[in-house]
Design an enzyme around this catalytic site. Structure first.
Site, PDB file in Angstrom:
ATOM      1  N   SER A  83      -5.910   2.796   4.965  1.00  0.00           N
ATOM      2  CA  SER A  83      -5.271   2.324   3.863  1.00  0.00           C
ATOM      3  C   SER A  83      -6.481   1.507   2.893  1.00  0.00           C
ATOM      4  O   SER A  83      -6.211   0.230   2.254  1.00  0.00           O
ATOM      5  CB  SER A  83      -4.114   1.335   4.063  1.00  0.00           C
ATOM      6  OG  SER A  83      -3.295   0.830   2.919  1.00  0.00           O
TER       7      SER A  83
ATOM      8  N   SER B 224       0.796  -1.173   0.077  1.00  0.00           N
ATOM      9  CA  SER B 224      -0.035  -0.123  -0.028  1.00  0.00           C
ATOM     10  C   SER B 224       0.866   1.203  -0.021  1.00  0.00           C
ATOM     11  O   SER B 224       0.148   2.347   0.042  1.00  0.00           O
ATOM     12  CB  SER B 224      -0.875  -0.133   1.053  1.00  0.00           C
ATOM     13  OG  SER B 224      -2.036  -0.985   0.900  1.00  0.00           O
TER      14      SER B 224
ATOM     15  N   LYS C 267      -0.011   3.688  -2.662  1.00  0.00           N
ATOM     16  CA  LYS C 267      -1.137   4.496  -2.535  1.00  0.00           C
ATOM     17  C   LYS C 267      -0.633   6.015  -2.448  1.00  0.00           C
ATOM     18  O   LYS C 267      -1.364   7.075  -2.750  1.00  0.00           O
ATOM     19  CB  LYS C 267      -1.915   4.358  -1.461  1.00  0.00           C
ATOM     20  CG  LYS C 267      -2.882   3.148  -1.306  1.00  0.00           C
ATOM     21  CD  LYS C 267      -3.680   2.869  -0.321  1.00  0.00           C
ATOM     22  CE  LYS C 267      -4.633   1.906  -0.336  1.00  0.00           C
ATOM     23  NZ  LYS C 267      -3.855   0.449  -0.299  1.00  0.00           N
TER      24      LYS C 267
END
Length: 433
Positions: A169, A111, A114
């Site tokens: 997340s 993640s 991101k």
């Protein structure tokens, strides 16, 4: 340690003092062609050893396997027991890489990807924009994904969705925002284009949320570029540094039969920001993003300030399986970096975007959303965006002026950048206990 207030609004604001110098030539940065990207099966573990030769972006030493550092007189030794497959310590403003270890090794990013998603999409939509979630928005989210709890048929603002991305997340929030942005495929295409503009040539995006996917890779070097670019945006800085927030719940009926909508609290999963039972909140921490998947292991990029110096540290996949190990190794590298800064000779640099071409200095703003700043990355539409401190956001905090010697804000082809090897980090926010 007392619990943070729910609003988590206490902050230390770091603002930049810009010193203008005349420029006689544009910044010229060669963009090496990326080598073929390796296949990374979702079920397979990454190779146990890095390639013998990796990308030369940022300097030849960064493309060499193993630890790269210049331990001269007065430079502290690196922390013991570092087990991460890859890591990097860099000055967030000058871009100097103080030390690295396999920093261009292409690995699954989890993640932390991101950050690129936010840097690409965040400037496009005003935070108050509402969106009613459809079944299509939540289609094809990977099994076992981290979720913030978005419900079909409910309306959320873009602000709500970004809180879900940064604090929890939430892959569900990423998919909803991707559909707002023209769909997952379009968002992936734009992320790959933006990565190329940032010279993040180790990166290949397949899924915008960082979920394990074949051929989805990045590197500690590239993740640090994403963080450095994203931190030029006010909204990015605020979201990634928020400890906790209220998130809209599902609509239900009260005792009188009237629809009502509650909320629930979400907390940031960055343990250097919030602390945990075996690790304290890191002094001066201001974000950025963590990740963890089966294929990637634990990954993390953090930014912290001490005595006017701002460092970025990225750590990917520690081999030690201890609880919060990625944060412990990051904290150790931050400690080393603050002691070594100003003493160690850099081993490379964080390069500016490849399209950077200097022209005359001009003032810029710091909105961090549609029509606002990009801090040197430009947006996918190619419209000028900016990175500079905004005076109205300094109220209520402690201002620490960062003297940026030789820094010049200039208008570039893809947006506004701080060149001469320095970028500002205006209004760097720290949510503190």
């Amino acid at each position: 340690m007392p619990a943070p207030k729910k609003t988590a609004r206490r902050s230390l604001l770091v603002t930049s003092t810009l010193v203008s110098l005349a420029l006689t030539a544009p910044v010229a940065v060669a963009a090496p062609k990326p080598s073929p990207k390796p296949s990374a099966s979702p079920s397979a573990s990454p190779s146990a050893t890095p390639p013998a030769s990796m990308s030369p972006v940022g300097g030849a030493r960064l493309g060499q396997p193993g630890t790269q550092v210049n331990l001269g007189g007065g430079v502290p030794v690196l922390p013991k027991d570092l087990t991460a497959r890859s890591w990097i310590v860099a000055d967030a403003e000058s871009g100097e890489v103080l030390a690295s270890h396999n920093s261009h090794w292409r690995l699954p990013p989890a993640s932390t990807l991101k950050m690129l998603f936010a840097d690409t999409v965040l400037p496009k939509f005003p935070k108050e924009t509402p969106h009613k979630v459809t079944p299509e928005d939540l289609k094809d989210i990977g099994a076992g994904s981290s979720m913030v709890g978005i419900k079909e048929g409910e309306t959320y603002t873009v602000h709500d969705l970004w809180l879900g991305v940064f604090l929890r997340s939430g892959n569900d929030a990423v998919h909803v925002l991707s559909h707002l942005n023209g769909g997952v495929a379009n968002t992936v295409r734009e992320m790959n284009e933006h990565a190329e503009e940032l010279q993040a040539l180790d990166t290949n995006v397949v899924s915008p949320d960082g979920y394990d996917a074949a051929e989805q890779v990045s590197s500690a070097y590239d993740l640090t570029l994403f963080a450095r670019s994203g931190l030029q945006k006010k909204d990015f800085r605020e979201y990634c540094s928020t400890l906790r927030a209220k998130f809209p719940g599902a609509t239900t009926k009260n005792k009188k039969g009237k629809p009502t909508r509650g909320s629930f609290e979400i907390q940031n999963t960055n343990r250097l920001l919030t602390g945990d039972y075996d690790i304290s909140q890191y002094p001066g921490i201001a974000g950025v993003k963590n990740g963890n998947t089966t294929n990637a292991g634990a990954t993390f990029t953090g930014v912290a300030e001490r005595d006017g110096r701002v460092l970025l540290v990225t750590v990917m996949n520690p081999e030690k399986s201890g609880h919060n190990e990625v944060y412990k190794e990051t904290a150790a590298l931050f400690d080393w970096g603050f002691k070594a800064a100003g003493k160690v000779t850099p081993v490379g640099e964080l390069v500016p975007p490849k399209g950077a071409v200097a022209s005359s200095p001009r003032p810029t703003n710091d909105e961090g959303q549609a029509g606002g700043e990009s801090g040197g990355t430009g947006n996918v539409s190619g419209k000028p965006v900016a990175a500079a401190a905004s005076a109205e956001h300094r109220a209520g905090g402690v201002g620490t002026a960062l003297g940026i010697a030789g820094g010049v804000l200039v208008l570039l082809a893809a947006g506004a950048f701080l060149v001469n090897r320095r970028w500002p980090l205006p209004d760097l926010v720290r949510r503190r206990r």
